[in-house]
Design a protein around this motif. Structure first.
Motif, PDB file in Angstrom:
ATOM      1  N   ALA A 123      51.407  48.224  45.524  1.00 51.36           N
ATOM      2  CA  ALA A 123      50.788  47.888  46.811  1.00 51.36           C
ATOM      3  C   ALA A 123      49.272  47.855  46.649  1.00 51.36           C
ATOM      4  N   LEU A 124      48.780  46.748  46.117  1.00 52.19           N
ATOM      5  CA  LEU A 124      47.345  46.522  45.964  1.00 52.19           C
ATOM      6  C   LEU A 124      46.891  45.535  47.029  1.00 52.19           C
ATOM      7  N   PRO A 125      45.640  45.630  47.468  1.00 52.90           N
ATOM      8  CA  PRO A 125      45.186  44.839  48.628  1.00 52.90           C
ATOM      9  C   PRO A 125      45.399  43.338  48.473  1.00 52.90           C
ATOM     10  N   GLU A 126      45.932  42.735  49.534  1.00 53.98           N
ATOM     11  CA  GLU A 126      46.096  41.285  49.624  1.00 53.98           C
ATOM     12  C   GLU A 126      45.313  40.782  50.830  1.00 53.98           C
ATOM     13  N   LEU A 127      44.590  39.690  50.654  1.00 66.06           N
ATOM     14  CA  LEU A 127      43.847  39.125  51.774  1.00 66.06           C
ATOM     15  C   LEU A 127      44.775  38.526  52.812  1.00 66.06           C
ATOM     16  N   HIS A 137      35.750  52.995  45.165  1.00 65.93           N
ATOM     17  CA  HIS A 137      37.005  53.577  45.611  1.00 65.93           C
ATOM     18  C   HIS A 137      38.055  52.516  45.942  1.00 65.93           C
ATOM     19  N   GLY A 138      37.684  51.246  45.906  1.00 63.87           N
ATOM     20  CA  GLY A 138      38.644  50.181  46.158  1.00 63.87           C
ATOM     21  C   GLY A 138      39.694  50.131  45.062  1.00 63.87           C
ATOM     22  N   LEU A 139      40.918  49.807  45.441  1.00 61.75           N
ATOM     23  CA  LEU A 139      42.003  49.839  44.464  1.00 61.75           C
ATOM     24  C   LEU A 139      41.834  48.800  43.359  1.00 61.75           C
ATOM     25  N   TRP A 140      41.310  47.626  43.678  1.00 60.29           N
ATOM     26  CA  TRP A 140      41.100  46.629  42.635  1.00 60.29           C
ATOM     27  C   TRP A 140      40.010  47.065  41.667  1.00 60.29           C
ATOM     28  N   ARG A 141      38.968  47.708  42.194  1.00 59.38           N
ATOM     29  CA  ARG A 141      37.918  48.238  41.312  1.00 59.38           C
ATOM     30  C   ARG A 141      38.492  49.341  40.423  1.00 59.38           C
ATOM     31  N   GLN A 142      39.362  50.160  40.990  1.00 59.16           N
ATOM     32  CA  GLN A 142      39.956  51.219  40.185  1.00 59.16           C
ATOM     33  C   GLN A 142      40.925  50.652  39.160  1.00 59.16           C
ATOM     34  N   ALA A 143      41.596  49.559  39.492  1.00 56.75           N
ATOM     35  CA  ALA A 143      42.475  48.913  38.519  1.00 56.75           C
ATOM     36  C   ALA A 143      41.689  48.489  37.282  1.00 56.75           C
ATOM     37  N   GLU A 144      40.474  48.021  37.489  1.00 53.41           N
ATOM     38  CA  GLU A 144      39.635  47.594  36.373  1.00 53.41           C
ATOM     39  C   GLU A 144      39.202  48.766  35.501  1.00 53.41           C
ATOM     40  N   ARG A 172      52.410  36.011  44.171  1.00 51.78           N
ATOM     41  CA  ARG A 172      51.175  35.381  43.707  1.00 51.78           C
ATOM     42  C   ARG A 172      50.153  36.397  43.224  1.00 51.78           C
ATOM     43  N   MET A 173      50.338  37.692  43.577  1.00 54.62           N
ATOM     44  CA  MET A 173      49.392  38.725  43.172  1.00 54.62           C
ATOM     45  C   MET A 173      49.542  39.098  41.705  1.00 54.62           C
ATOM     46  N   ALA A 174      50.602  38.623  41.057  1.00 56.54           N
ATOM     47  CA  ALA A 174      50.853  38.994  39.663  1.00 56.54           C
ATOM     48  C   ALA A 174      49.697  38.586  38.758  1.00 56.54           C
ATOM     49  N   ARG A 175      49.200  37.363  38.948  1.00 54.87           N
ATOM     50  CA  ARG A 175      48.119  36.884  38.079  1.00 54.87           C
ATOM     51  C   ARG A 175      46.839  37.675  38.288  1.00 54.87           C
ATOM     52  N   ARG A 176      46.534  37.983  39.552  1.00 56.51           N
ATOM     53  CA  ARG A 176      45.319  38.764  39.805  1.00 56.51           C
ATOM     54  C   ARG A 176      45.432  40.152  39.193  1.00 56.51           C
ATOM     55  N   ALA A 177      46.601  40.757  39.310  1.00 60.86           N
ATOM     56  CA  ALA A 177      46.795  42.089  38.745  1.00 60.86           C
ATOM     57  C   ALA A 177      46.682  42.056  37.221  1.00 60.86           C
ATOM     58  N   ALA A 178      47.269  41.029  36.610  1.00 61.42           N
ATOM     59  CA  ALA A 178      47.198  40.914  35.154  1.00 61.42           C
ATOM     60  C   ALA A 178      45.762  40.772  34.672  1.00 61.42           C
ATOM     61  N   ALA A 179      44.920  40.127  35.481  1.00 62.54           N
ATOM     62  CA  ALA A 179      43.516  39.978  35.114  1.00 62.54           C
ATOM     63  C   ALA A 179      42.734  41.267  35.355  1.00 62.54           C
ATOM     64  N   ARG A 188      43.023  45.689  32.324  1.00 65.65           N
ATOM     65  CA  ARG A 188      42.623  45.169  31.013  1.00 65.65           C
ATOM     66  C   ARG A 188      43.768  45.277  29.998  1.00 65.65           C
ATOM     67  N   GLY A 189      43.977  44.206  29.264  1.00 66.23           N
ATOM     68  CA  GLY A 189      44.984  44.202  28.214  1.00 66.23           C
ATOM     69  C   GLY A 189      46.396  44.463  28.697  1.00 66.23           C
ATOM     70  N   SER A 190      46.677  44.164  29.956  1.00 65.26           N
ATOM     71  CA  SER A 190      48.001  44.469  30.498  1.00 65.26           C
ATOM     72  C   SER A 190      49.016  43.421  30.059  1.00 65.26           C
ATOM     73  N   ARG A 191      50.277  43.757  30.193  1.00 70.81           N
ATOM     74  CA  ARG A 191      51.365  42.820  29.963  1.00 70.81           C
ATOM     75  C   ARG A 191      52.107  42.628  31.278  1.00 70.81           C
ATOM     76  N   LEU A 192      52.643  41.437  31.471  1.00 72.83           N
ATOM     77  CA  LEU A 192      53.223  41.066  32.751  1.00 72.83           C
ATOM     78  C   LEU A 192      54.676  40.659  32.581  1.00 72.83           C
TER      79      LEU A 192
END
Length: 326
Positions: free
Chosen positions: A153-157, A247-254, A274-281, A284-288
Motif C-alpha cells: 500500500a504505497l501512495p497512488e495519485l 517521511h513519505g513512503l516513496w522517499r523511504q522506498a528509495e 500500474r504501480m508495479a513499474r514505479r515501485a520497481a524503479a 533500488r536493484g529490486s526484482r519484480l
C-alpha cells in the motif's frame, strides 16, 4: 434507613465472553509476546532444521497472521518463519496508546524484533503490511536481510474506484455507520464480499478454506474493537499517503538497502497494477514478479509461485553476502 429496609443490592455484570480461539494450522505454534504498551500474538512455523535464518511476515488491513499460513510451509526449508498479528488484528489486542498509524505498526514490528533478538530477518509485507515493512526497512536496515512486498500500500495519485470504500473507512463516523448498516449481514456474506474484493478468482478458495474464513470472521465480529481498529488503521494509511519529505513512503522506498522482491497482481482491485513499474524503479536493484491473474493477496492465491520467487531472492542474497564477506 428503617430496620425493615434492606440495603440496595447490585447484581454484578456478567463477565464479557471470551473470544473464541484462533485457528492454528498443523505445524504452527501461537504465542503471545508482552511488550511495554502492547501485546502481540505471533504465529510461528519453525524451520525444517536448526540454524535457518529468521523471517517475519506482516499482514494487511483487516488481515491477520493466518494470511501467511499457505506460504510459510513452502519456505520452511529456507527460513524459520514467524507471522505477527498487528495491534488490534488477529489475536493481538489494541495498543495501549491507540496508535494505528503506519508508523505505529512499524514501531510495533521493530519492538518485536528488538525484543526477540531475531534480526536481521527476511521481512514480508502485504498491502498495509507492505507499507509497514517498507518503513521498517528504511529506518532500521540492520533488521532486514531481504524484503518481499506483495501489493504494498504505497501512495497512488489516482486510486482505483474499487479501493474507495476501503479508504472511506478512514472518515470519522463511517466505520460505525457501516457496522450498523450491515448488522444483518451474515459472516458468510461478509467473507464472500472480501474474497470478491481481494482475490483475482475467488473460486480458487477451497471449501475448507472458505469455512475457516467464515469462522474467523465470526470470531472477529465478536471483538468490541474490531471496527475501531479497521477505521483507525485505514486513517493511518491515508495519513501515510499524504506525508511528504523524508517521511513519505516513496522517499523511504528509495532508502531501502535490502534486496527487494515486488509482487503485483493484474486483477488487484485495491492496489493498482500500474504501480508495479514505479515501485520497481523506487526500490533500488529490486526484482519484480507480476501475476496477471492474481488479485490483492498473491501469497494466498499463488503461494507456490510466490515461494519460488522468494527462494531465488533469498538464495541470491545469501550468495552475494558470502561473496562480499570473502
Amino acid at each position: 434507613m428503617s430496620s425493615t429496609e434492606l440495603p440496595e443490592t447490585r447484581t454484578a455484570a456478567p463477565p464479557a465472553p471470551r473470544p473464541r480461539a484462533v485457528r492454528v494450522a498443523d505445524g504452527e505454534r501461537l504465542r503471545s509476546v508482552a511488550l511495554p504498551g502492547l501485546t502481540l500474538s505471533v504465529r510461528s512455523r519453525p524451520g525444517a532444521r536448526p540454524g535457518l535464518p529468521p523471517a517475519l511476515y506482516v499482514h494487511g488491513l483487516g488481515g491477520s497472521s493466518q494470511n501467511w499460513s499457505d506460504l510459510m510451509p513452502l519456505l520452511a526449508d529456507v527460513v524459520d518463519g514467524e507471522a505477527v498479528d498487528l495491534p488490534g488484528f488477529g489475536d493481538s489486542p489494541p495498543p495501549d496508546d491507540g496508535n494505528y498509524s503506519v508508523t505505529g505498526h512499524a514501531r510495533a514490528v521493530i519492538r518485536l524484533l528488538d525484543a526477540g533478538g531475531r534480526g536481521p530477518v527476511h521481512l514480508f509485507g502485504n498491502s498495509m503490511g507492505g507499507a509497514v515493512a517498507t518503513r521498517v526497512a528504511a529506518v532500521r536496515p540492520d533488521l532486514v536481510r531481504t524484503l518481499t512486498l506483495i501489493s504494498p500500500a504505497l501512495p497512488e495519485l489516482r486510486a482505483q474506484r474499487t479501493a474507495w470504500p476501503t479508504a472511506l473507512l478512514a472518515l470519522p463516523g463511517i466505520a460505525p455507520l457501516f457496522a450498523r448498516l450491515t448488522k444483518g449481514w451474515t459472516a458468510e456474506q461478509r467473507v464472500r464480499g472480501v474474497l470478491a474484493l481481494c482475490y483475482g478468482d475467488p473460486g480458487r478458495v477451497s471449501e475448507e478454506g472458505f469455512r475457516h474464513a467464515v469462522e474467523e470472521m465470526e470470531r472477529r465480529l465478536e471483538l468490541p474493537y474490531f471496527w475501531d481498529a479497521m477505521a483507525r488503521s485505514s486513517r493511518g494509511i491515508v495519513d501515510a499517503y499524504t506525508l511528504g519529505g523524508q517521511h513519505g513512503l516513496w522517499r523511504q522506498a528509495e532508502r531501502v538497502l535490502a534486496p527487494t522482491l515486488l509482487v503485483y497482481g493484474g486483477r488487484d482491485q485495491l492496489v493498482g497494477y500500474r504501480m508495479a513499474r514505479r515501485a520497481a524503479a523506487a526500490f533500488r536493484g529490486s526484482r519484480l514478479l507480476t501475476l496477471p491473474e492474481a488479485g490483492h493477496v498473491a501469497m494466498m492465491e499463488y503461494p507456490e509461485t510466490v515461494a519460488a520467487a522468494v527462494r531465488e531472492l533469498i538464495t541470491d542474497a545469501a550468495r552475494v553476502a558470502a561473496e562480499g564477506g570473502s
